[in-house]
Enzyme design. Structure first.
Site, mmCIF file in Angstrom:
data_model
loop_
_atom_site.group_PDB
_atom_site.id
_atom_site.type_symbol
_atom_site.label_atom_id
_atom_site.label_comp_id
_atom_site.label_asym_id
_atom_site.label_seq_id
_atom_site.Cartn_x
_atom_site.Cartn_y
_atom_site.Cartn_z
ATOM 1 N N ARG A 1 4.869 46.978 -12.869
ATOM 2 C CA ARG A 1 3.821 47.908 -12.468
ATOM 3 C C ARG A 1 4.424 49.298 -12.221
ATOM 4 O O ARG A 1 5.611 49.426 -11.965
ATOM 5 C CB ARG A 1 3.128 47.420 -11.194
ATOM 6 C CG ARG A 1 2.523 46.028 -11.304
ATOM 7 C CD ARG A 1 1.968 45.585 -9.963
ATOM 8 N NE ARG A 1 1.331 44.264 -10.014
ATOM 9 C CZ ARG A 1 1.960 43.115 -9.789
ATOM 10 N NH1 ARG A 1 3.261 43.125 -9.472
ATOM 11 N NH2 ARG A 1 1.323 41.960 -9.857
ATOM 12 N N LYS B 1 4.017 43.681 -5.624
ATOM 13 C CA LYS B 1 2.716 43.576 -4.975
ATOM 14 C C LYS B 1 2.764 42.469 -3.923
ATOM 15 O O LYS B 1 3.308 41.398 -4.159
ATOM 16 C CB LYS B 1 1.643 43.261 -6.025
ATOM 17 C CG LYS B 1 0.226 43.425 -5.542
ATOM 18 C CD LYS B 1 -0.741 43.288 -6.693
ATOM 19 C CE LYS B 1 -2.177 43.523 -6.250
ATOM 20 N NZ LYS B 1 -3.132 43.424 -7.383
ATOM 21 N N HIS C 1 -0.277 50.456 -17.573
ATOM 22 C CA HIS C 1 -0.700 49.058 -17.674
ATOM 23 C C HIS C 1 -0.813 48.599 -19.125
ATOM 24 O O HIS C 1 -0.771 47.400 -19.400
ATOM 25 C CB HIS C 1 -2.031 48.858 -16.951
ATOM 26 C CG HIS C 1 -1.921 47.917 -15.792
ATOM 27 N ND1 HIS C 1 -1.122 48.185 -14.703
ATOM 28 C CD2 HIS C 1 -2.472 46.695 -15.556
ATOM 29 C CE1 HIS C 1 -1.213 47.182 -13.836
ATOM 30 N NE2 HIS C 1 -2.018 46.271 -14.333
ATOM 31 N N ARG D 1 2.241 46.870 -19.861
ATOM 32 C CA ARG D 1 2.238 45.577 -19.170
ATOM 33 C C ARG D 1 1.437 44.542 -19.965
ATOM 34 O O ARG D 1 1.862 43.406 -20.145
ATOM 35 C CB ARG D 1 1.649 45.775 -17.773
ATOM 36 C CG ARG D 1 1.711 44.575 -16.855
ATOM 37 C CD ARG D 1 1.379 45.052 -15.437
ATOM 38 N NE ARG D 1 1.104 43.956 -14.523
ATOM 39 C CZ ARG D 1 2.032 43.266 -13.894
ATOM 40 N NH1 ARG D 1 3.311 43.525 -14.114
ATOM 41 N NH2 ARG D 1 1.708 42.300 -13.054
ATOM 42 N N HIS E 1 2.703 37.804 -10.948
ATOM 43 C CA HIS E 1 1.367 37.380 -10.567
ATOM 44 C C HIS E 1 1.457 36.271 -9.515
ATOM 45 O O HIS E 1 2.180 35.294 -9.702
ATOM 46 C CB HIS E 1 0.598 36.843 -11.778
ATOM 47 C CG HIS E 1 0.158 37.909 -12.717
ATOM 48 N ND1 HIS E 1 -0.109 37.680 -14.055
ATOM 49 C CD2 HIS E 1 -0.076 39.235 -12.534
ATOM 50 C CE1 HIS E 1 -0.476 38.801 -14.644
ATOM 51 N NE2 HIS E 1 -0.465 39.757 -13.739
ATOM 52 N N TYR F 1 -4.272 36.538 -20.399
ATOM 53 C CA TYR F 1 -3.557 36.952 -21.613
ATOM 54 C C TYR F 1 -3.547 35.873 -22.681
ATOM 55 O O TYR F 1 -3.294 36.158 -23.847
ATOM 56 C CB TYR F 1 -2.127 37.373 -21.256
ATOM 57 C CG TYR F 1 -2.101 38.620 -20.423
ATOM 58 C CD1 TYR F 1 -2.353 39.865 -20.993
ATOM 59 C CD2 TYR F 1 -1.874 38.556 -19.051
ATOM 60 C CE1 TYR F 1 -2.361 41.015 -20.221
ATOM 61 C CE2 TYR F 1 -1.874 39.703 -18.272
ATOM 62 C CZ TYR F 1 -2.120 40.926 -18.868
ATOM 63 O OH TYR F 1 -2.132 42.051 -18.102
#
Length: 318
Positions: free
Chosen positions: A161, A186, A257, A260, A283, A292
């Site tokens: 990110r 995150k 992104h 990403r 994640h 995805y």
């Protein structure tokens, strides 16, 4: 930290946001909560709801009705399902926190039903050729170009990110093991991800030849420095990447992104295990990574051609 002396909604919101900051929540998270709770507060004012002890399930039904009818001023489009869910969840978590702090006697929204969650496919995905075309753009711009090239290569090689990239230090890069330590993930989650030799070579070139120029201006110890010598702000990283996307001839929304998304999709196309991709992207939930699998069309087409009876048949039309 003093608790609010009254039950007025905005006084309680300010207190709540201070407690969020004290817990170490990121500025992006707090900014999102502030924006969402401000929208709720303004709606409450219009409906003569001044104090937090009046917030209940009936009030939230009215707020959700308002959100369903709301149109975004700039586009006149309705809010998407996830936006509505987030706005309601901001209020739910806010009320729960006030109850835990003893400001509200009851958690009046304990049994609220949130709007359904919507899983949307990433838009504007690039092909491998298109990504390489974007990566070729910065080298035309001298010293800044070397820095920007190293940043783009890092984004593409790791899928991290923009906030994570902004917090990388040189000590986080392991050239021998070809690994990058993410210290600002995150949810405060740290992880180690592999990084390509190509990206490492651009980082090394930037570090040796270009970074000292920017470091003499600001003296910051982060790896990638902005033009003023200070840490790159996430939105400035987006502006920089978007510039090169446009310069490459592509008119697509999004910036950092997009790399990403490309990283996840290409890895799945080339038979990466989905759990490995989950770790790579940081994640917390596998369901986020599974999005995805729906855009990994290369593998789907190959399996379809190999397994579906209709695709296997060679019927000639007359």
């Amino acid at each position: 930290m003093f608790k609010p002396s009254n039950m007025l909604i905005w006084c309680c919101v300010r207190y709540y946001l201070r407690t969020c900051a004290a817990k170490g929540q990121s500025s992006d998270t707090i900014r999102g909560k502030y924006s969402g709770l401000k929208k709720f507060f303004l709606w409450c004012l219009e409906n003569d709801i001044r104090k937090v002890d009046r917030i209940n399930l009936d009030v939230m039904d009215g707020y959700m009705e308002f959100l369903n009818a709301y149109r975004i001023p700039a586009t006149n489009k309705p809010l998407c399902q996830n936006q509505k869910r987030n706005l309601v969840e901001f209020v739910k978590v806010f009320v729960k926190a006030l109850h835990r702090k003893g400001i509200m006697e009851q958690n009046t929204l304990e049994f609220i039903e949130l709007p359904g969650k919507e899983y949307t496919l990433p838009k504007g995905l690039f092909s491998e050729y298109e990504v390489e075309r974007i990566l070729d753009q910065p080298i035309l711009l001298g010293e800044r170009g070397y820095r920007d090239k190293a940043i783009l290569e890092t984004f593409y090689a790791t899928g991290i990110r923009r906030t994570e990239l902004a917090h990388i230090r040189f000590s986080d890069v392991n050239f021998e093991a070809k690994e990058l330590t993410i210290t600002h993930g995150k949810g405060h989650r740290q992880r180690i991800v592999p990084i390509s030799q190509r990206a490492l070579e651009w980082i090394a070139l930037y570090w040796q030849r270009v970074r000292p120029i920017f470091a003499n201006i600001g003296g910051c110890d982060y790896l990638f420095l902005a033009n003023n010598g200070n840490q790159y702000l996430p939105n400035k990283l987006s502006d920089m990447v978007a510039k090169y996307v446009k310069q490459a001839g592509f008119k697509r929304h999004g910036a950092c992104h997009l790399f990403r998304h490309a990283t996840a999709t290409f890895m799945l196309d080339n038979d990466a295990d989905i759990r490995h991709v989950q770790v790579m992207l940081g994640h917390a939930s596998l369901s986020t990574t599974q999005i995805y699998t729906h855009v990994s069309q290369k593998k789907l087409r190959a399996v379809y051609q190999r397994t579906h009876p209709s695709a296997l048949s060679n019927v000639e039309l007359r």
